[in-house]
Design a protein around this motif. Structure first.
Motif, PDB file in Angstrom:
ATOM      1  N   ILE A 134      -3.327  -0.346   0.138  1.00 16.30           N
ATOM      2  CA  ILE A 134      -4.199  -1.385   0.002  1.00 16.30           C
ATOM      3  C   ILE A 134      -5.519  -1.127   0.999  1.00 16.30           C
ATOM      4  CG2 ILE A 134      -2.557  -3.096  -0.354  1.00 16.30           C
ATOM      5  CD1 ILE A 134      -2.477  -3.908   2.439  1.00 16.30           C
TER       6      ILE A 134
ATOM      7  N   TYR B 292      -2.117  -8.896  -4.235  1.00 13.33           N
ATOM      8  CA  TYR B 292      -3.025  -8.979  -3.306  1.00 13.33           C
ATOM      9  C   TYR B 292      -4.206  -9.837  -3.860  1.00 13.33           C
ATOM     10  CZ  TYR B 292      -0.591  -6.206  -0.033  1.00 13.33           C
ATOM     11  OH  TYR B 292       0.548  -5.802   0.732  1.00 13.33           O
TER      12      TYR B 292
ATOM     13  N   LEU C 237      -2.446  -3.407  -6.605  1.00 15.83           N
ATOM     14  CA  LEU C 237      -2.908  -4.493  -5.736  1.00 15.83           C
ATOM     15  C   LEU C 237      -2.783  -5.893  -6.502  1.00 15.83           C
ATOM     16  CD1 LEU C 237      -6.133  -2.829  -4.246  1.00 15.83           C
ATOM     17  CD2 LEU C 237      -3.789  -3.046  -3.222  1.00 15.83           C
TER      18      LEU C 237
END
Length: 182
Positions: A1, A133, A130
């Motif tokens: 990340i 996220y 990701l």
């Protein structure tokens, strides 16, 4: 990340089985709190140990130690005047008087260790891992100019990070460059 200033990857808080990586993999961490995955890729799940990527200075804001995939920098655990910030948002970031733009803070050895989510907009098709996220993104009404971040806080010379108090090599003890705030 994300990526640390020494080039190591920053992974999320979970291991490959979605468990707390610090709890389940911590015994494999080296003295800098990093380790390699099955492919040999060195990475961190937590903030690196003091002196490995950066060093905190008593009474001062922690230096930036990496950039998250959304392009927003992450600092160590300490905010203004060397005190842990109490105003972090749901992603683990804020704006303070030392760095008057949005940035993240590590959470020490408390889960989630780095960030809870990514505030900046990213194209998730480029970063499939990701998706948890940044599943959708609506740009904030407040926008920050990060264009001088590289020249103000980063200093890259001949393959090594150099900053105020730097020890050379890939270790950066002075933040992203020599222009630390007072």
């Amino acid at each position: 990340i994300g990526v640390a200033v020494n080039g190591a990857s920053i992974y999320g808080d979970a291991d490959a089985l979605s468990r707390d990586a610090y709890v389940y993999e911590g015994r494999s961490f080296d003295s800098c709190r990093g380790h390699s995955d099955q492919r040999g890729l060195y990475h961190y799940h937590t903030v690196p140990s003091d002196g490995c990527v950066f060093s905190d200075v008593a009474g001062r804001h922690s230096p930036f130690w990496g950039l998250m995939a959304d392009g927003i920098p992450i600092a160590g655990d300490l905010g203004d005047s060397g005190v842990a910030p109490t105003d972090l948002d749901e992603c683990g970031g804020h704006v303070d008087s030392t760095y008057p733009f949005y940035h993240y803070h590590s959470t020490g050895l408390k889960n989630p260790y780095t960030v809870r989510c990514l505030r900046g907009c990213i194209k998730t098709t480029s970063f499939r891992s990701l998706s948890s996220y940044s599943s959708s993104c609506t740009p904030s009404s407040t926008q920050y100019d990060y264009s001088n971040l590289m020249t103000t806080y980063f200093s890259w010379t001949a393959g090594s990070w150099n900053g105020s108090g730097s020890t050379g090599g890939n270790t950066n003890t002075g933040g992203f460059g020599g222009n630390l705030p007072p």
